[in-house]
Scaffold this active site. Sequence first.
Site, PDB file in Angstrom:
ATOM      1  N   ALA A 271     -48.203   1.331-103.222  1.00  0.00           N
ATOM      2  CA  ALA A 271     -48.204   1.367-101.755  1.00  0.00           C
ATOM      3  C   ALA A 271     -46.769   1.466-101.226  1.00  0.00           C
ATOM      4  CB  ALA A 271     -48.888   0.116-101.208  1.00  0.00           C
ATOM      5  N   PRO A 272     -46.600   2.217-100.106  1.00  0.00           N
ATOM      6  CA  PRO A 272     -47.605   2.855 -99.256  1.00  0.00           C
ATOM      7  C   PRO A 272     -48.022   4.262 -99.675  1.00  0.00           C
ATOM      8  CG  PRO A 272     -45.460   3.056 -98.243  1.00  0.00           C
ATOM      9  CD  PRO A 272     -45.249   2.265 -99.493  1.00  0.00           C
ATOM     10  N   LYS A 275     -44.356   7.961-102.928  1.00  0.00           N
ATOM     11  CA  LYS A 275     -43.992   8.457-104.258  1.00  0.00           C
ATOM     12  C   LYS A 275     -45.223   8.989-104.986  1.00  0.00           C
ATOM     13  CE  LYS A 275     -40.096   5.228-104.670  1.00  0.00           C
ATOM     14  NZ  LYS A 275     -40.383   4.448-103.437  1.00  0.00           N
ATOM     15  N   ASP A 291     -51.977  -1.033-107.019  1.00  0.00           N
ATOM     16  CA  ASP A 291     -51.267  -1.972-106.155  1.00  0.00           C
ATOM     17  C   ASP A 291     -52.065  -3.263-106.080  1.00  0.00           C
ATOM     18  OD1 ASP A 291     -48.753  -1.617-104.143  1.00  0.00           O
ATOM     19  OD2 ASP A 291     -50.139  -3.137-103.382  1.00  0.00           O
ATOM     20  N   ASP A 317     -53.242  -6.429-110.347  1.00  0.00           N
ATOM     21  CA  ASP A 317     -51.897  -6.892-110.658  1.00  0.00           C
ATOM     22  C   ASP A 317     -51.350  -6.103-111.843  1.00  0.00           C
ATOM     23  OD1 ASP A 317     -49.609  -8.271-111.479  1.00  0.00           O
ATOM     24  OD2 ASP A 317     -50.480 -10.246-111.110  1.00  0.00           O
ATOM     25  N   ASP A 336     -42.159   1.107-109.390  1.00  0.00           N
ATOM     26  CA  ASP A 336     -41.358   0.762-108.201  1.00  0.00           C
ATOM     27  C   ASP A 336     -41.594  -0.723-107.983  1.00  0.00           C
ATOM     28  OD1 ASP A 336     -39.972   0.651-105.870  1.00  0.00           O
ATOM     29  OD2 ASP A 336     -41.199   2.090-104.773  1.00  0.00           O
ATOM     30  N   CYS A 389     -35.767  -0.956-104.546  1.00  0.00           N
ATOM     31  CA  CYS A 389     -34.981  -0.664-103.341  1.00  0.00           C
ATOM     32  C   CYS A 389     -34.065  -1.859-103.071  1.00  0.00           C
ATOM     33  CB  CYS A 389     -35.873  -0.350-102.144  1.00  0.00           C
ATOM     34  SG  CYS A 389     -37.117  -1.590-101.763  1.00  0.00           S
TER      35      CYS A 389
END
Length: 449
Positions: A271-272, A275, A291, A317, A336, A389
């Site tokens: 999410a979201p 990618k 997700d 998970d 990510d 990030c």
Amino acid sequence: MSKTVSSSSTPSLPLWQLLSGCADVVAAVRQGQSMTDALADRKATERPGVQALSFAVMRRLGTAQALRTRLVPKAPQPWVDALLLSALSLACGTEYNAHTLVDQAVEAAKRRAKPASGLVNAVLRRFLREEAALMAELEDDPVAHFNHPAWWIKRLQKDWPEHWQAILMANQEQPPMTLRANLRHGSTAAYRARLIEAGLLPDDAPVLADAPDQPQPIVLPHGVPVQRLPGFDQGDVSVQDAAAQIAAPLLVYAGGRKLPAGARVLDACAAPGGKTAHLLELADLDVTALDADPERLVRVTETLQRQGLQARTVAADASQPNRWWDGQPFDAILLDAPCSASGIVRRHPDVRWLRRDTDIAALARTQDAILNALWPLLKPGGHLLYCTCSVFKMEGQDRIDAFLQRTADAQALPAPGHLLPVVEYLDPTGQDRGDGFFYALLTKAPTGS
């Protein structure tokens, strides 16, 4: 008469009303709620104005807190305190005439907490009288100066001794609106021409070569509602930061060879969905989008539907594959990982005030757990792209160094590593390089090697 705020898309609203809503948001953030969630509770007519004020306040909250402490050592009740912080923060900027701001803040107090209106009036007028002296007192206060928590500043000083101040200053800037053209619907150059025709991009904007194995961000000089983007509803374009656009081509073309049609790819923590969609735009892949949050997974589905793409979505998970994995190994994995979001503070200025120093070590443990859990799911010879990030090394290079030390069949391939949102990291065209990110590309040794 009340000062009003308006835009071409929203009706005029009194400033006191927006200040009242802003105080609600600030109070929610100080109690641990994200600004995104707090703004979602606002009426549609006031949300844009409240959001604009809230963003400005979050970027100066360190200064405002230091001022309020000097002006009112004992904090008033939470909403009144949030109103004072909002008004003090805005008074330090250039958005409004100072006296108008004071009058409207007092009006907001009268409407919501009338007994406190006298306090609000007295505090703000004292600030106007003593502004120069009060600001001088803050010169040696790093939290007030840089508008970040002290622990955050210290961590950046340790991780990036040459760039820490530049990172903090970059976090205070308004980020650009960056687009990604859907290469299944046309070239980046063709979409760039559509933006120029629509008056959204100047003729002299940097031209990027159409190379699917490289990110091709289009940076707009000004943000616009997505409905103004040509072909947005048809999936011709998506909004995605330049740094985030590195992920999909780096994985699809890992090792210099494109993933074959039908390759099994896991997008963990999807999410979201930006990618996920980018992966599918670049190749005909069998993608599983995973997700842990079912509600956030809905956004992945919506993103894919808008672009006419398909992926298998699973709410689970990532660190517990025994609960969702079908036993078939993946050709490639995009992780990510959950992180502090310290690299996207330009877009989410509340993040710095929501995080605690102890969160970073806890997040690092989560990142290790997911890496350990997903590695066995990767085919020998396959690739795993780890990204966060974050600008903190504990969530980036430190995690990969530790993983490589404990994982005999893992090897690092060339990857960007840490990307910082500072001038030294601008791309060759001079465009904004994007948010703070970290990328590591790993390959699993072939069987028998």
